[in-house]
Write a protein that holds these residues in place. Structure first.
Motif, PDB file in Angstrom:
ATOM      1  N   VAL A 135     -34.566  22.100 -26.992  1.00 21.50           N
ATOM      2  CA  VAL A 135     -34.426  23.000 -25.745  1.00 21.50           C
ATOM      3  C   VAL A 135     -33.514  24.144 -26.335  1.00 21.50           C
ATOM      4  O   VAL A 135     -32.871  23.928 -27.363  1.00 21.50           O
ATOM      5  CB  VAL A 135     -33.967  22.028 -24.876  1.00 21.50           C
ATOM      6  CG1 VAL A 135     -35.036  21.141 -24.282  1.00 21.50           C
ATOM      7  CG2 VAL A 135     -32.687  21.620 -25.103  1.00 21.50           C
ATOM      8  N   THR A 136     -33.307  25.026 -25.512  1.00 27.78           N
ATOM      9  CA  THR A 136     -32.348  26.194 -25.811  1.00 27.78           C
ATOM     10  C   THR A 136     -31.074  25.815 -26.475  1.00 27.78           C
ATOM     11  O   THR A 136     -30.702  26.199 -27.107  1.00 27.78           O
ATOM     12  CB  THR A 136     -32.494  27.213 -24.821  1.00 27.78           C
ATOM     13  OG1 THR A 136     -33.538  27.525 -24.089  1.00 27.78           O
ATOM     14  CG2 THR A 136     -31.683  28.370 -24.999  1.00 27.78           C
ATOM     15  N   GLN A 137     -30.517  24.965 -25.744  1.00 28.21           N
ATOM     16  CA  GLN A 137     -28.983  24.635 -25.866  1.00 28.21           C
ATOM     17  C   GLN A 137     -29.077  23.903 -27.425  1.00 28.21           C
ATOM     18  O   GLN A 137     -28.013  23.758 -27.912  1.00 28.21           O
ATOM     19  CB  GLN A 137     -28.700  23.745 -24.925  1.00 28.21           C
ATOM     20  CG  GLN A 137     -28.500  24.274 -23.392  1.00 28.21           C
ATOM     21  CD  GLN A 137     -29.663  24.407 -22.780  1.00 28.21           C
ATOM     22  OE1 GLN A 137     -30.897  23.861 -23.040  1.00 28.21           O
ATOM     23  NE2 GLN A 137     -29.783  25.202 -21.747  1.00 28.21           N
TER      24      GLN A 137
ATOM     25  N   LYS B 145     -38.761  24.755 -24.244  1.00 25.69           N
ATOM     26  CA  LYS B 145     -38.830  23.686 -25.198  1.00 25.69           C
ATOM     27  C   LYS B 145     -39.795  23.966 -26.165  1.00 25.69           C
ATOM     28  O   LYS B 145     -40.968  24.702 -26.330  1.00 25.69           O
ATOM     29  CB  LYS B 145     -39.635  22.645 -24.282  1.00 25.69           C
ATOM     30  CG  LYS B 145     -39.842  21.242 -24.885  1.00 25.69           C
ATOM     31  CD  LYS B 145     -40.562  20.228 -24.099  1.00 25.69           C
ATOM     32  CE  LYS B 145     -39.653  19.696 -22.879  1.00 25.69           C
ATOM     33  NZ  LYS B 145     -40.360  18.744 -22.074  1.00 25.69           N
TER      34      LYS B 145
ATOM     35  N   ILE C 109     -41.149  30.120 -23.360  1.00 23.91           N
ATOM     36  CA  ILE C 109     -41.049  28.935 -22.611  1.00 23.91           C
ATOM     37  C   ILE C 109     -41.311  27.568 -23.469  1.00 23.91           C
ATOM     38  O   ILE C 109     -40.806  26.664 -23.094  1.00 23.91           O
ATOM     39  CB  ILE C 109     -41.519  29.047 -21.015  1.00 23.91           C
ATOM     40  CG1 ILE C 109     -40.956  27.813 -20.431  1.00 23.91           C
ATOM     41  CG2 ILE C 109     -42.959  28.999 -21.145  1.00 23.91           C
ATOM     42  CD1 ILE C 109     -41.149  27.988 -18.957  1.00 23.91           C
TER      43      ILE C 109
ATOM     44  N   HIS D  34     -36.677  31.568 -22.757  1.00 23.92           N
ATOM     45  CA  HIS D  34     -36.686  31.245 -21.156  1.00 23.92           C
ATOM     46  C   HIS D  34     -35.342  30.161 -21.091  1.00 23.92           C
ATOM     47  O   HIS D  34     -35.290  29.372 -21.941  1.00 23.92           O
ATOM     48  CB  HIS D  34     -37.702  30.643 -20.639  1.00 23.92           C
ATOM     49  CG  HIS D  34     -37.931  30.567 -19.270  1.00 23.92           C
ATOM     50  ND1 HIS D  34     -37.685  29.383 -18.662  1.00 23.92           N
ATOM     51  CD2 HIS D  34     -38.327  31.437 -18.355  1.00 23.92           C
ATOM     52  CE1 HIS D  34     -37.704  29.481 -17.419  1.00 23.92           C
ATOM     53  NE2 HIS D  34     -38.511  30.731 -17.191  1.00 23.92           N
ATOM     54  N   PRO D  35     -34.764  30.097 -20.077  1.00 23.22           N
ATOM     55  CA  PRO D  35     -33.816  29.237 -19.862  1.00 23.22           C
ATOM     56  C   PRO D  35     -34.362  27.679 -19.726  1.00 23.22           C
ATOM     57  O   PRO D  35     -33.541  26.666 -20.133  1.00 23.22           O
ATOM     58  CB  PRO D  35     -33.273  29.128 -18.506  1.00 23.22           C
ATOM     59  CG  PRO D  35     -33.682  30.708 -18.055  1.00 23.22           C
ATOM     60  CD  PRO D  35     -34.891  31.048 -18.911  1.00 23.22           C
ATOM     61  N   ASP D  36     -35.516  27.336 -19.475  1.00 21.38           N
ATOM     62  CA  ASP D  36     -36.316  26.199 -19.502  1.00 21.38           C
ATOM     63  C   ASP D  36     -36.989  26.009 -20.999  1.00 21.38           C
ATOM     64  O   ASP D  36     -38.049  25.388 -21.113  1.00 21.38           O
ATOM     65  CB  ASP D  36     -37.116  25.878 -18.581  1.00 21.38           C
ATOM     66  CG  ASP D  36     -36.336  25.805 -17.236  1.00 21.38           C
ATOM     67  OD1 ASP D  36     -35.280  25.417 -17.134  1.00 21.38           O
ATOM     68  OD2 ASP D  36     -36.722  26.214 -15.967  1.00 21.38           O
TER      69      ASP D  36
END
Length: 109
Positions: free
Chosen positions: A38-40, A28, A98, A24-26
């Protein structure tokens, strides 16, 4: 849901970066190290030649579009074990991870 977890752990998907497709973009994660990710934070390719086995897999519906997965993950290559929990939600019509947590535990191989 176990197929989503297996997709996320698959060494070929990690090597090619496909594992990020289910995040998910958010997203953790509370890692075994105690670090928060986090994803990044994840590179597009992870070199991990470990083989994994999932045991005691359980799914709890939290709502119509969210599920909690818990399981014991065995890294059979490194002879390490961890208790895992993941929260999956439906996002834009697809199941996305997520939240994830791994806690190292003892296991006799």
């Amino acid at each position: 849901m176990i197929s989503y977890e297996q997709f996320h752990l698959n060494k070929e998907n990690r090597r090619t970066g496909k594992f990020k497709n289910v995040l998910h973009p958010d997203f953790k994660e509370f890692g075994q190290s105690g670090n928060i990710y986090v994803t990044q934070d994840f590179p597009d390719s992870i070199s991990d030649n470990s083989e994994y086995e999932i045991k005691h897999f359980s799914v709890t519906d939290l709502s119509k579009e969210s599920r909690l997965c818990t399981y014991l993950l065995l890294n059979t290559t490194k002879k390490q074990a961890s208790n895992r929990s993941s929260v999956w939600i439906v996002f834009q019509g697809e199941w996305k991870l997520i939240f994830h947590q791994g806690t190292r535990t003892e296991y006799h191989f």
